[in-house]
Design a protein around this motif. Structure first.
Motif, PDB file in Angstrom:
ATOM      1  N   VAL A 193      44.534  27.067  39.140  1.00  0.00           N
ATOM      2  CA  VAL A 193      44.336  28.417  38.610  1.00  0.00           C
ATOM      3  C   VAL A 193      42.846  28.712  38.500  1.00  0.00           C
ATOM      4  CG1 VAL A 193      44.641  29.932  36.605  1.00  0.00           C
ATOM      5  CG2 VAL A 193      46.522  28.465  37.365  1.00  0.00           C
ATOM      6  N   GLN A 194      42.433  29.853  39.046  1.00  0.00           N
ATOM      7  CA  GLN A 194      41.073  30.360  38.881  1.00  0.00           C
ATOM      8  C   GLN A 194      41.113  31.608  38.000  1.00  0.00           C
ATOM      9  OE1 GLN A 194      38.911  31.211  42.536  1.00  0.00           O
ATOM     10  NE2 GLN A 194      40.242  29.827  43.713  1.00  0.00           N
ATOM     11  N   VAL A 195      40.058  31.821  37.231  1.00  0.00           N
ATOM     12  CA  VAL A 195      39.915  33.044  36.445  1.00  0.00           C
ATOM     13  C   VAL A 195      38.540  33.638  36.738  1.00  0.00           C
ATOM     14  CG1 VAL A 195      39.845  34.089  34.157  1.00  0.00           C
ATOM     15  CG2 VAL A 195      41.444  32.219  34.629  1.00  0.00           C
ATOM     16  N   HIS A 196      38.516  34.892  37.157  1.00  0.00           N
ATOM     17  CA  HIS A 196      37.267  35.604  37.416  1.00  0.00           C
ATOM     18  C   HIS A 196      37.256  36.894  36.605  1.00  0.00           C
ATOM     19  CE1 HIS A 196      36.327  32.909  40.793  1.00  0.00           C
ATOM     20  NE2 HIS A 196      37.622  32.980  41.071  1.00  0.00           N
ATOM     21  N   THR A 197      36.083  37.349  36.280  1.00  0.00           N
ATOM     22  CA  THR A 197      35.957  38.572  35.489  1.00  0.00           C
ATOM     23  C   THR A 197      35.022  39.541  36.181  1.00  0.00           C
ATOM     24  OG1 THR A 197      34.093  37.705  34.206  1.00  0.00           O
ATOM     25  CG2 THR A 197      36.314  37.287  33.347  1.00  0.00           C
ATOM     26  N   ARG A 198      35.201  40.803  35.835  1.00  0.00           N
ATOM     27  CA  ARG A 198      34.314  41.853  36.347  1.00  0.00           C
ATOM     28  C   ARG A 198      34.340  43.012  35.340  1.00  0.00           C
ATOM     29  NH1 ARG A 198      34.462  45.120  40.560  1.00  0.00           N
ATOM     30  NH2 ARG A 198      34.135  46.729  38.976  1.00  0.00           N
ATOM     31  N   PRO A 199      33.313  43.874  35.384  1.00  0.00           N
ATOM     32  CA  PRO A 199      33.325  45.059  34.512  1.00  0.00           C
ATOM     33  C   PRO A 199      34.512  45.951  34.859  1.00  0.00           C
ATOM     34  CG  PRO A 199      31.140  44.688  35.423  1.00  0.00           C
ATOM     35  CD  PRO A 199      32.063  43.762  36.157  1.00  0.00           C
ATOM     36  N   ASN A 200      34.972  46.663  33.866  1.00  0.00           N
ATOM     37  CA  ASN A 200      36.162  47.494  34.076  1.00  0.00           C
ATOM     38  C   ASN A 200      35.942  48.540  35.161  1.00  0.00           C
ATOM     39  OD1 ASN A 200      37.698  50.254  32.948  1.00  0.00           O
ATOM     40  ND2 ASN A 200      38.931  48.410  33.100  1.00  0.00           N
ATOM     41  N   SER A 201      36.891  48.589  36.106  1.00  0.00           N
ATOM     42  CA  SER A 201      36.836  49.562  37.202  1.00  0.00           C
ATOM     43  C   SER A 201      37.854  50.676  37.018  1.00  0.00           C
ATOM     44  CB  SER A 201      37.094  48.864  38.543  1.00  0.00           C
ATOM     45  OG  SER A 201      38.448  48.406  38.603  1.00  0.00           O
ATOM     46  N   GLY A 202      38.842  50.426  36.169  1.00  0.00           N
ATOM     47  CA  GLY A 202      39.830  51.456  35.891  1.00  0.00           C
ATOM     48  C   GLY A 202      41.041  51.451  36.805  1.00  0.00           C
ATOM     49  N   TRP A 203      41.112  50.506  37.762  1.00  0.00           N
ATOM     50  CA  TRP A 203      42.252  50.511  38.693  1.00  0.00           C
ATOM     51  C   TRP A 203      42.362  49.132  39.342  1.00  0.00           C
ATOM     52  CZ3 TRP A 203      44.557  54.829  37.525  1.00  0.00           C
ATOM     53  CH2 TRP A 203      45.701  55.220  38.227  1.00  0.00           C
ATOM     54  N   PRO A 204      43.506  48.765  39.925  1.00  0.00           N
ATOM     55  CA  PRO A 204      43.662  47.394  40.453  1.00  0.00           C
ATOM     56  C   PRO A 204      42.903  47.105  41.739  1.00  0.00           C
ATOM     57  CG  PRO A 204      45.810  48.405  39.960  1.00  0.00           C
ATOM     58  CD  PRO A 204      44.789  49.497  39.939  1.00  0.00           C
ATOM     59  N   GLY A 205      42.397  48.134  42.437  1.00  0.00           N
ATOM     60  CA  GLY A 205      41.792  47.899  43.741  1.00  0.00           C
ATOM     61  C   GLY A 205      40.623  46.943  43.711  1.00  0.00           C
ATOM     62  N   ALA A 206      39.647  47.186  42.832  1.00  0.00           N
ATOM     63  CA  ALA A 206      38.451  46.328  42.784  1.00  0.00           C
ATOM     64  C   ALA A 206      38.799  44.888  42.406  1.00  0.00           C
ATOM     65  CB  ALA A 206      37.425  46.929  41.811  1.00  0.00           C
ATOM     66  N   PRO A 207      39.647  44.638  41.391  1.00  0.00           N
ATOM     67  CA  PRO A 207      40.021  43.248  41.099  1.00  0.00           C
ATOM     68  C   PRO A 207      40.732  42.564  42.264  1.00  0.00           C
ATOM     69  CG  PRO A 207      40.599  44.670  39.265  1.00  0.00           C
ATOM     70  CD  PRO A 207      40.169  45.567  40.373  1.00  0.00           C
ATOM     71  N   ARG A 208      41.567  43.267  42.987  1.00  0.00           N
ATOM     72  CA  ARG A 208      42.236  42.650  44.139  1.00  0.00           C
ATOM     73  C   ARG A 208      41.207  42.279  45.207  1.00  0.00           C
ATOM     74  NH1 ARG A 208      46.620  47.115  44.022  1.00  0.00           N
ATOM     75  NH2 ARG A 208      48.229  46.254  42.631  1.00  0.00           N
ATOM     76  N   ASN A 209      40.255  43.160  45.450  1.00  0.00           N
ATOM     77  CA  ASN A 209      39.226  42.852  46.451  1.00  0.00           C
ATOM     78  C   ASN A 209      38.411  41.629  46.037  1.00  0.00           C
ATOM     79  OD1 ASN A 209      40.010  45.048  47.990  1.00  0.00           O
ATOM     80  ND2 ASN A 209      38.435  46.413  47.156  1.00  0.00           N
ATOM     81  N   LEU A 210      38.067  41.539  44.741  1.00  0.00           N
ATOM     82  CA  LEU A 210      37.330  40.377  44.264  1.00  0.00           C
ATOM     83  C   LEU A 210      38.166  39.111  44.430  1.00  0.00           C
ATOM     84  CD1 LEU A 210      34.857  39.131  42.925  1.00  0.00           C
ATOM     85  CD2 LEU A 210      35.842  39.735  40.688  1.00  0.00           C
ATOM     86  N   GLY A 211      39.461  39.206  44.156  1.00  0.00           N
ATOM     87  CA  GLY A 211      40.348  38.055  44.343  1.00  0.00           C
ATOM     88  C   GLY A 211      40.368  37.589  45.785  1.00  0.00           C
ATOM     89  N   MET A 212      40.379  38.543  46.728  1.00  0.00           N
ATOM     90  CA  MET A 212      40.372  38.158  48.143  1.00  0.00           C
ATOM     91  C   MET A 212      39.079  37.440  48.522  1.00  0.00           C
ATOM     92  SD  MET A 212      42.362  41.105  50.340  1.00  0.00           S
ATOM     93  CE  MET A 212      41.606  42.562  49.635  1.00  0.00           C
ATOM     94  N   ARG A 213      37.975  37.816  47.904  1.00  0.00           N
ATOM     95  CA  ARG A 213      36.704  37.152  48.217  1.00  0.00           C
ATOM     96  C   ARG A 213      36.702  35.691  47.752  1.00  0.00           C
ATOM     97  NH1 ARG A 213      34.478  42.316  46.945  1.00  0.00           N
ATOM     98  NH2 ARG A 213      33.834  41.688  44.832  1.00  0.00           N
ATOM     99  N   HIS A 214      37.473  35.383  46.745  1.00  0.00           N
ATOM    100  CA  HIS A 214      37.532  34.008  46.233  1.00  0.00           C
ATOM    101  C   HIS A 214      38.714  33.218  46.818  1.00  0.00           C
ATOM    102  CE1 HIS A 214      34.361  34.178  43.178  1.00  0.00           C
ATOM    103  NE2 HIS A 214      34.741  35.425  42.947  1.00  0.00           N
TER     104      HIS A 214
END
Length: 631
Positions: A63-84
């Motif tokens: 399990v990995q856990v990554h954080t980012r500033p709030n973007s307001g929608w699932p798109g940015a977190p999914r893109n960050l997940g793909m990068r990892h």
């Protein structure tokens, strides 16, 4: 180190307890833990979500856990997940949904076997009705299979190299329908798309707090209508325009016209929302319809949808409301014959049709060699005073039967296709209906496997003239009574019955809710034992069934474990060889049964025979006399 086969990407934001409810389904996969990883991306949560994720990661090395500033929608977190992501494939999961325990293993194997770019796993849902795209497992197809457009959520498995090759990314920020843009782009680019329909892979579940319902859909900040235009233009850029109603581009655009645009002109939305709010949506939908969709899309609609489109595109809001009020009252009507068992299947004849709000059939009127829509649906609808022509009654028409596992929200498609027909009613009237035969095989219905323990309801879905309805398949028999005799199948009893209240045809496998009682006990065979202690009962033994089913019975006042044994197409009741009872003839009853189904003949603790309750008086005594020398 084993290579990572699948990266599961989960965007989260202020998820709270739902993280803990979802996690076991992700971490308990049949795929070995060192062959997949779970990547959580926290989108700036302000509650305890991050601490919950860190606790999970502390005890699970994959399990990995990554954080980012709030973007307001699932798109940015999914893109960050793909990068990892390190996996050969990526699977997107929302934090409040669940995976089937074998989902990743089955999806990955299906993907590798077919060299797939995208794999759609069967979805079970409390949010939407079942989708035809999951009727059958498909090894390979392309966007030419336009049923793919029924499944536009991102909860699929994508080959990571394919995603990278084509630069597929979700739009970031508060971008409503970000999943539709990503998935439609993937469909257009994919050379091989596979469908896994024989196992429930993804459970898309409605939260008890309503938190995963899309809210503020038309908030200008989310750009609903500009986003619709963006997606539609992406489809048009990736396909060839044509005036043919059935050309690929028009079939693909039909989904967006029907779901995103025409919804603003039909029930329930146009009747549910305040007119002051709904009218601007209607006008915006009209503008998009006229500017973005070629005429062939509208011309390819079935009759009722075609009239809705006509009212929308000429800006007749009041006419659309009047028409929607009529259509809202239309219901699907299902007629069932008498259920019966044939070759291990529950079989019943089925008829489906549409009825108006007054209970009368929805008819087509023949005039001048043409079909016209039921005049009762047109009252108060401007421009239809001379009627509305139904150019092709069979346009996009279909009907299908589905079986719902009530405990698990799984939907299965039984054998038996329904044929859509135009049935004459006399006096120049006809109705569009569907008929066929249901064949429900308890041992093979669940993707070739036996149905799970519990109740399974029979439903139908109809799409006729552009009207779609789900309908419970009910019968003429009294509610809460048997629909057919019980069957012994695969070492379990299957009890068909009409449910309490709605009298819906349901099959209880196991059983869990139904019990062998007075409605299944009073027809026990009136003959003597087959062998020393087996009595044939009027229960079907499914073809190929060899395993006995356990059942508790009461012999006199003694509760014992007995068995129902398949033999010669009939289930036989078998008691233990010995019972701690005095010699004599003792009544055998099933749970909740007021009358015996048999009599056990006991001699010095040994069961020497069974008799049916209608066996001729005195034979029990003669049987005892015949075996009095049994030690």
């Amino acid at each position: 180190m084993p290579r990572i086969k699948v990266s599961v990407i989960v965007p989260v934001y202020n998820t709270g307890k739902y993280v803990d409810e979802c996690a076991p389904s992700l971490l308990g996969q049949s795929l070995p833990a060192d062959e997949y990883e779970v990547i959580y991306v926290d989108d700036g949560s302000t509650d305890d979500t991050l601490s919950r994720l860190e606790k999970i990661a502390a005890t699970h090395s994959n399990v990995q856990v990554h954080t980012r500033p709030n973007s307001g929608w699932p798109g940015a977190p999914r893109n960050l997940g793909m990068r990892h992501a390190n996996g050969e494939y990526v699977q997107f999961v929302d934090h409040d949904d669940k995976l089937g325990s074998e989902a990743l293993e089955r999806l990955y194997e299906h993907a590798k076997r077919n060299d797939s770019d995208v794999v759609l796993g069967k979805m079970s849902s409390t949010m939407v009705r079942p989708r035809r795209v999951f009727r059958h497992t498909v090894d390979a197809c392309t966007i030419e299979n336009d049923e793919l457009m029924q499944s536009m959520s991102p909860h699929k498995m994508f080959r990571r190299a394919f995603v990278e090759e084509h630069g597929l990314r979700f739009p970031e920020g508060p971008w409503i329908m970000e999943d539709l843009l990503f998935v439609s782009a993937a469909y257009l680019k994919a050379e091989r798309i596979s469908i896994l329909a024989d196992y429930p892979c993804y459970y898309w579940l409605k939260r008890d707090d309503g938190g995963n319902n899309t809210q503020h859909r038309f908030n200008p900040r989310h750009g609903f209508w500009p986003n619709v235009r963006t997606i539609v233009r992406q489809i048009k850029e990736g396909t060839t325009p044509s005036d043919d109603l059935d050309a690929l581009q028009n079939r693909l655009l039909h989904r967006y016209y029907h779901v995103e645009v025409l919804s603003r002109a039909r029930e329930p939305e146009i009747l549910r929302e305040d007119p002051g709010e709904q009218r601007p949506r209607f006008d915006a939908a009209r503008k998009v319809a006229l500017e973005e969709f070629p005429p062939a899309v509208r011309e390819g609609l079935p009759a009722v949808s075609g009239l809705r489109a006509e009212l929308l595109e000429r800006g007749d809001f009041n006419g659309a409301v009047a028409f929607a009020e009529h259509i809202r009252e239309v219901q699907a009507c299902g007629e069932l014959g008498e259920p019966r068992w044939e070759d291990g299947c529950l079989v019943v004849d089925v008829r489906l049709s549409l009825v108006r709000g007054d209970g009368e059939p929805l008819v087509l009127v023949q005039r001048d060699g043409k079909h016209w829509l039921d005049p009762e649906l047109l009252g108060g609808v401007p421009g239809t005073e001379d009627g509305w022509e139904v150019r092709d009654p069979f346009r996009l028409a279909y009907a299908e039967l589905v079986v719902k596992d009530r405990d698990r929200e799984d939907w299965w498609y039984p054998q038996g296709d329904l044929e859509v027909r135009l049935e004459p009613l006399g006096e120049g009237r006809s109705r569009l209906g569907a008929s066929g035969r249901l064949r429900l095989d308890p041992e093979r219905l669940a993707g070739g496997r036996p149905l799970e323990h519990g109740p399974h309801e029979v439903w139908a879905f109809v799409h006729l003239l552009g009207i779609d309805r789900m309908v419970r398949m009910t019968g003429a028999g009294p509610a809460n009574t048997p629909a057919a005799g019980p069957a012994l199948t695969g070492g379990r009893l299957a009890l068909p019955y009409w449910t309490a209240g709605r009298a819906q045809l349901t099959l209880d496998v196991g059983p869990r809710l139904r019990r062998l009682g007075p409605d299944t006990a009073d027809a026990a065979a009136a003959n003597s034992a087959r062998g020393r202690h087996m009595l044939p009962l009027p229960y079907v033994a499914a073809a190929g069934s060899t395993a006995p089913a356990p059942v508790k019975v009461t012999v006199a006042a003694l509760t014992v474990n007995a068995e129902l044994v398949p033999e010669g197409g009939v289930a036989h009741l078998r008691l233990p060889d010995r019972l701690e009872l005095p010699s004599g003839r003792h009544p055998v009853t099933l749970p909740k049964a007021p009358a015996p189904v048999a009599y056990a003949v006991v001699r010095k603790g040994a069961v020497v025979g069974l008799e049916g309750p209608a066996h001729r008086p005195g034979t029990g005594r003669r049987l005892l006399d015949a075996v009095k020398r049994v030690p």
